[in-house]
Design a protein around this motif. Sequence first.
Motif, PDB file in Angstrom:
ATOM      1  N   TRP A  37      51.594  17.030  50.999  1.00 14.29           N
ATOM      2  CA  TRP A  37      51.669  18.282  50.258  1.00 14.29           C
ATOM      3  C   TRP A  37      50.799  19.341  50.905  1.00 14.29           C
ATOM      4  O   TRP A  37      49.763  19.059  51.480  1.00 14.29           O
ATOM      5  N   SER A  38      51.229  20.567  50.752  1.00 10.24           N
ATOM      6  CA  SER A  38      50.433  21.726  51.121  1.00 10.24           C
ATOM      7  C   SER A  38      50.103  22.440  49.818  1.00 10.24           C
ATOM      8  O   SER A  38      50.934  22.497  48.912  1.00 10.24           O
ATOM      9  N   TYR A  39      48.879  22.965  49.721  1.00 11.76           N
ATOM     10  CA  TYR A  39      48.440  23.635  48.493  1.00 11.76           C
ATOM     11  C   TYR A  39      48.100  25.093  48.760  1.00 11.76           C
ATOM     12  O   TYR A  39      47.664  25.444  49.849  1.00 11.76           O
ATOM     13  N   LYS A  40      48.315  25.928  47.765  1.00  8.53           N
ATOM     14  CA  LYS A  40      48.008  27.350  47.854  1.00  8.53           C
ATOM     15  C   LYS A  40      47.327  27.773  46.554  1.00  8.53           C
ATOM     16  O   LYS A  40      47.776  27.417  45.467  1.00  8.53           O
ATOM     17  N   THR A  41      46.241  28.526  46.684  1.00 12.21           N
ATOM     18  CA  THR A  41      45.530  29.067  45.527  1.00 12.21           C
ATOM     19  C   THR A  41      45.686  30.580  45.536  1.00 12.21           C
ATOM     20  O   THR A  41      45.447  31.226  46.557  1.00 12.21           O
ATOM     21  N   VAL A  42      46.121  31.127  44.405  1.00 12.52           N
ATOM     22  CA  VAL A  42      46.366  32.564  44.290  1.00 12.52           C
ATOM     23  C   VAL A  42      45.505  33.117  43.156  1.00 12.52           C
ATOM     24  O   VAL A  42      45.478  32.558  42.060  1.00 12.52           O
ATOM     25  N   LYS A  43      44.813  34.221  43.431  1.00 12.14           N
ATOM     26  CA  LYS A  43      43.970  34.865  42.416  1.00 12.14           C
ATOM     27  C   LYS A  43      44.690  36.115  41.914  1.00 12.14           C
ATOM     28  O   LYS A  43      45.075  36.974  42.698  1.00 12.14           O
ATOM     29  N   TYR A  44      44.891  36.193  40.593  1.00 12.38           N
ATOM     30  CA  TYR A  44      45.525  37.344  39.954  1.00 12.38           C
ATOM     31  C   TYR A  44      44.452  38.081  39.161  1.00 12.38           C
ATOM     32  O   TYR A  44      43.832  37.513  38.269  1.00 12.38           O
ATOM     33  N   LYS A  45      44.210  39.336  39.512  1.00 18.77           N
ATOM     34  CA  LYS A  45      43.194  40.151  38.828  1.00 18.77           C
ATOM     35  C   LYS A  45      43.729  40.623  37.474  1.00 18.77           C
ATOM     36  O   LYS A  45      44.850  41.124  37.392  1.00 18.77           O
ATOM     37  N   THR A  46      42.913  40.466  36.436  1.00 14.42           N
ATOM     38  CA  THR A  46      43.301  40.971  35.123  1.00 14.42           C
ATOM     39  C   THR A  46      42.961  42.456  35.042  1.00 14.42           C
ATOM     40  O   THR A  46      42.148  42.962  35.800  1.00 14.42           O
ATOM     41  N   GLY A  47      43.578  43.140  34.109  1.00 14.11           N
ATOM     42  CA  GLY A  47      43.368  44.577  33.946  1.00 14.11           C
ATOM     43  C   GLY A  47      42.552  44.883  32.704  1.00 14.11           C
ATOM     44  O   GLY A  47      42.000  43.995  32.064  1.00 14.11           O
ATOM     45  N   GLY A  48      42.502  46.143  32.376  1.00 11.27           N
ATOM     46  CA  GLY A  48      41.756  46.577  31.204  1.00 11.27           C
ATOM     47  C   GLY A  48      40.329  46.934  31.548  1.00 11.27           C
ATOM     48  O   GLY A  48      39.793  46.518  32.572  1.00 11.27           O
ATOM     49  N   PHE A  49      39.697  47.710  30.688  1.00 18.13           N
ATOM     50  CA  PHE A  49      38.329  48.175  30.912  1.00 18.13           C
ATOM     51  C   PHE A  49      37.356  47.011  31.097  1.00 18.13           C
ATOM     52  O   PHE A  49      36.523  47.017  31.995  1.00 18.13           O
ATOM     53  N   LEU A  50      37.469  46.002  30.248  1.00 15.70           N
ATOM     54  CA  LEU A  50      36.596  44.831  30.349  1.00 15.70           C
ATOM     55  C   LEU A  50      37.311  43.628  30.952  1.00 15.70           C
ATOM     56  O   LEU A  50      36.785  42.531  30.955  1.00 15.70           O
ATOM     57  N   GLY A  51      38.508  43.837  31.452  1.00 11.97           N
ATOM     58  CA  GLY A  51      39.293  42.726  31.986  1.00 11.97           C
ATOM     59  C   GLY A  51      39.990  41.973  30.869  1.00 11.97           C
ATOM     60  O   GLY A  51      39.924  42.346  29.708  1.00 11.97           O
ATOM     61  N   GLY A  52      40.660  40.919  31.242  1.00 13.16           N
ATOM     62  CA  GLY A  52      41.288  40.049  30.252  1.00 13.16           C
ATOM     63  C   GLY A  52      42.717  40.403  29.905  1.00 13.16           C
ATOM     64  O   GLY A  52      43.393  39.651  29.219  1.00 13.16           O
TER      65      GLY A  52
END
Length: 65
Positions: free
Chosen positions: A5-20
């Motif tokens: 297997w090959s693995y990939k990690t993806v980071k998705y930034k949350t939005g909003g003033f405080l995030g989330g």
Amino acid sequence: MMEQWSYKTVKYKTGGFLGGKVDEEEFEDLLNSYGYEGWELVSCFDTSVSQGQSRDVIAIFKRKV
């Protein structure tokens, strides 16, 4: 022969003033784009900042080599 297997990690930034805040349509499009490339989502979690707010959503994918 064992499967490899090959693995990939993806980071998705949350939005909003405080995030989330997650734009569900945008996040779904991101997941589908990796799915079309043969990646299978195996785990998804958030990184907590404080008071239950999330800074990022981390998605982990795998596919056969």
